[in-house]
Design an enzyme around this catalytic site. Structure first.
Site, PDB file in Angstrom:
ATOM      1  N   SER A  47     -19.677  60.580  64.927  1.00 22.30           N
ATOM      2  CA  SER A  47     -19.765  61.069  63.548  1.00 22.30           C
ATOM      3  C   SER A  47     -19.504  59.956  62.543  1.00 22.30           C
ATOM      4  O   SER A  47     -18.762  59.007  62.836  1.00 22.30           O
ATOM      5  CB  SER A  47     -18.715  62.171  63.362  1.00 22.30           C
TER       6      SER A  47
ATOM      7  N   TYR B 108     -10.393  65.329  63.679  1.00 28.12           N
ATOM      8  CA  TYR B 108     -11.800  65.396  64.098  1.00 28.12           C
ATOM      9  C   TYR B 108     -12.339  63.977  64.303  1.00 28.12           C
ATOM     10  O   TYR B 108     -12.897  63.650  65.355  1.00 28.12           O
ATOM     11  CB  TYR B 108     -12.625  66.141  63.043  1.00 28.12           C
TER      12      TYR B 108
HETATM   13  N1  LIG Z   1     -23.848  68.638  61.442  1.00 30.35           N
HETATM   14  C1  LIG Z   1     -23.313  67.509  61.017  1.00 30.35           C
HETATM   15  O1  LIG Z   1     -23.354  67.189  59.818  1.00 30.35           O
HETATM   16  C2  LIG Z   1     -22.655  66.567  61.983  1.00 30.35           C
HETATM   17  C3  LIG Z   1     -22.232  65.311  61.497  1.00 30.35           C
HETATM   18  C4  LIG Z   1     -21.611  64.426  62.371  1.00 30.35           C
HETATM   19  C5  LIG Z   1     -21.436  64.763  63.693  1.00 30.35           C
HETATM   20  N2  LIG Z   1     -21.836  65.983  64.150  1.00 30.35           N
HETATM   21  C6  LIG Z   1     -21.625  66.295  65.565  1.00 30.35           C
HETATM   22  O2  LIG Z   1     -22.862  66.684  66.128  1.00 30.35           O
HETATM   23  C7  LIG Z   1     -22.648  67.662  67.141  1.00 30.35           C
HETATM   24  C8  LIG Z   1     -23.463  68.917  66.846  1.00 30.35           C
HETATM   25  O3  LIG Z   1     -23.055  69.416  65.586  1.00 30.35           O
HETATM   26  P1  LIG Z   1     -23.667  70.717  64.929  1.00 30.35           P
HETATM   27  O4  LIG Z   1     -23.685  70.496  63.476  1.00 30.35           O
HETATM   28  O5  LIG Z   1     -24.903  71.107  65.653  1.00 30.35           O
HETATM   29  O6  LIG Z   1     -22.482  71.742  65.243  1.00 30.35           O
HETATM   30  P2  LIG Z   1     -22.527  73.250  65.825  1.00 30.35           P
HETATM   31  O7  LIG Z   1     -21.135  73.748  65.727  1.00 30.35           O
HETATM   32  O8  LIG Z   1     -23.612  74.015  65.171  1.00 30.35           O
HETATM   33  O9  LIG Z   1     -22.919  73.010  67.339  1.00 30.35           O
HETATM   34  C9  LIG Z   1     -21.981  72.757  68.366  1.00 30.35           C
HETATM   35  C10 LIG Z   1     -22.212  73.792  69.459  1.00 30.35           C
HETATM   36  O10 LIG Z   1     -21.335  73.477  70.532  1.00 30.35           O
HETATM   37  C11 LIG Z   1     -20.788  74.687  71.039  1.00 30.35           C
HETATM   38  N3  LIG Z   1     -19.481  74.353  71.611  1.00 30.35           N
HETATM   39  C12 LIG Z   1     -18.349  73.992  70.950  1.00 30.35           C
HETATM   40  N4  LIG Z   1     -17.353  73.767  71.829  1.00 30.35           N
HETATM   41  C13 LIG Z   1     -17.883  73.983  73.058  1.00 30.35           C
HETATM   42  C14 LIG Z   1     -17.337  73.920  74.382  1.00 30.35           C
HETATM   43  N5  LIG Z   1     -16.062  73.595  74.605  1.00 30.35           N
HETATM   44  N6  LIG Z   1     -18.159  74.208  75.411  1.00 30.35           N
HETATM   45  C15 LIG Z   1     -19.458  74.555  75.205  1.00 30.35           C
HETATM   46  N7  LIG Z   1     -20.012  74.658  73.989  1.00 30.35           N
HETATM   47  C16 LIG Z   1     -19.230  74.365  72.927  1.00 30.35           C
HETATM   48  C17 LIG Z   1     -20.681  75.616  69.836  1.00 30.35           C
HETATM   49  O11 LIG Z   1     -20.717  76.980  70.228  1.00 30.35           O
HETATM   50  C18 LIG Z   1     -21.901  75.215  69.022  1.00 30.35           C
HETATM   51  O12 LIG Z   1     -23.001  76.071  69.275  1.00 30.35           O
HETATM   52  C19 LIG Z   1     -21.145  67.912  67.179  1.00 30.35           C
HETATM   53  O13 LIG Z   1     -20.600  67.070  68.178  1.00 30.35           O
HETATM   54  C20 LIG Z   1     -20.682  67.448  65.814  1.00 30.35           C
HETATM   55  O14 LIG Z   1     -19.345  67.049  65.829  1.00 30.35           O
HETATM   56  C21 LIG Z   1     -22.454  66.888  63.315  1.00 30.35           C
END
Ligand SMILES: NC(=O)c1ccc[n+]([C@@H]2O[C@H](COP(=O)([O-])OP(=O)(O)OC[C@H]3O[C@@H](n4cnc5c(N)ncnc54)[C@H](O)[C@@H]3O)[C@@H](O)[C@H]2O)c1
Length: 335
Positions: A127, A152
């Protein structure tokens, strides 16, 4: 190629799965479908992915090592894209242990599975928040990131360290993906653009933190998944002569690499709100607030490595991306 996408029912996981399925890749998706935000949105995404015959889904938690191992062995996984995590900066103040469980213990299980059932490439979500208190912008993967300001961010930085160790010890090629504020259709209901849209549409005031004096390198979802897709075949190689005094810190003597995936074009919070107001066709009532704990003033991605290595750079403007998001929002929630 058999690609495992963790967090497939999540925002980025859904879009990436769809892109790969459209290109006829075999995708195995896992997700625990937790209720951090409305699980009905996750079900809707899965309903779409379920229409593809090249998609298999298993409801599994990353903490469940036994089920994870079974999946690696049953499906002969060749590539892993780990997107499952407890996301969100603010929630890590409220519920820090959720981050330890999914982002540290869960990621450890992924690394162990990649060690025991060798894969060609492990890509994982990091991130922009790893840049924490850094002031020098644009943020480069060659900068030191040892000053996180939220748990985080600390778990994401830990993932990069854990990945490096496994790349070194077991020769697992790993690529870390530092995403910068991703937005778009089927997005995350806990993020500002989603909350603002909801509030503006129902006439509620929106909370403008740090009195609007913030900037984000907002990155449209299609650009994110295009970048990740192009990196799947960009397998990092070790540089045996690597020397930290002169070589890029995002590379290593191990088969390890970290990329920024961001728009390289920070947008002020007020311009972003204007884009939302114009797409919605309604002015927001604003309540100006102080900075929130764990938050940062500005994010700004240096994406020169991405351009050099895969010839790609996110380019969707905030106005264009927000327009597409609002269009989706109104249709999905039948407004
Ligand atoms: N969206 C953003 O702006 C952003 C920015 C930087 C980093 N990220 C990273 O990208 C990745 C995806 O983010 P996103 O925005 O799609 O988030 P999101 O929360 O929509 O997707 C994450 C998914 O992982 C699942 N999950 C969480 N913990 C779990 C576990 N222990 N076992 C199995 N499934 C699990 C959740 O149910 C969810 O559907 C994450 O790692 C997030 O930290 C996202």
């Amino acid at each position: 190629m058999k690609i495992l996408i963790t967090g497939a029912a999540g925002f980025i996981g859904f879009h990436l799965s769809q892109l790969l399925l459209d290109k006829s890749y075999q995708v195995v998706g896992i997700d625990n479908l937790n209720n951090y935000y409305d699980p009905r949105l996750k079900e809707s995404r899965l309903e779409i992915l379920g229409r593809y015959s090249n998609f298999n889904f298993r409801k599994v938690d990353l903490k469940d090592k036994k089920s994870l191992d079974e999946i690696f062995s049953k499906y002969n996984i060749t590539h892993v894209i780990n997107l499952a995590a407890q996301a969100g900066v603010r929630y890590s103040i409220e519920n820090p242990y959720a981050y330890v469980d999914s982002n540290l213990v869960g990621f450890m299980n992924i690394l162990e599975a990649c060690r025991n059932y060798p894969v060609k490439h492990l890509l994982y979500a990091s991130s922009s928040s790893v840049y924490g208190g850094n002031k020098v912008a644009p943020f480069s993967t060659n900068h030191n990131v040892d000053h996180p300001v939220s748990l985080y961010a600390a778990t994401k930085k830990s993932n990069e360290l854990m990945a490096h160790t496994y790349s070194h010890l077991y020769n697992i090629p790993t690529t870390g993906l530092r995403f910068f504020t991703v937005y778009g259709p089927y997005g995350r209901p806990d993020m500002a653009y989603f909350l603002f849209t909801k509030d503006i549409l129902c006439g509620k005031p929106i909370k403008v933190f740090n009195h609007g004096k913030m900037e984000r390198d907002f990155t449209y979802i299609d650009d994110i998944v295009e970048g990740v897709f192009k990196l799947i075949d960009k397998i990092p190689v070790s540089n045996k002569q690597w020397d930290e005094s002169k070589d890029d810190l995002s590379t290593s003597f191990a088969p390890y690499k970290v990329y920024n995936i961001g728009n390289n074009n920070p947008v002020s919070l007020m311009r972003f709100i204007k884009a939302l107001e114009s797409a919605i066709g309604k002015e927001a009532e604003k309540v100006y607030m102080d900075m929130q704990l764990g938050d940062v003033i500005r994010t700004y991605a240096d994406v020169s490595d991405l351009e050099r290595d895969i010839g790609f750079k996110p380019s969707t403007s905030i106005e264009e991306g927000i327009e597409k998001f609002v269009f989706w929002y109104k249709r999905y929630y039948q407004i």
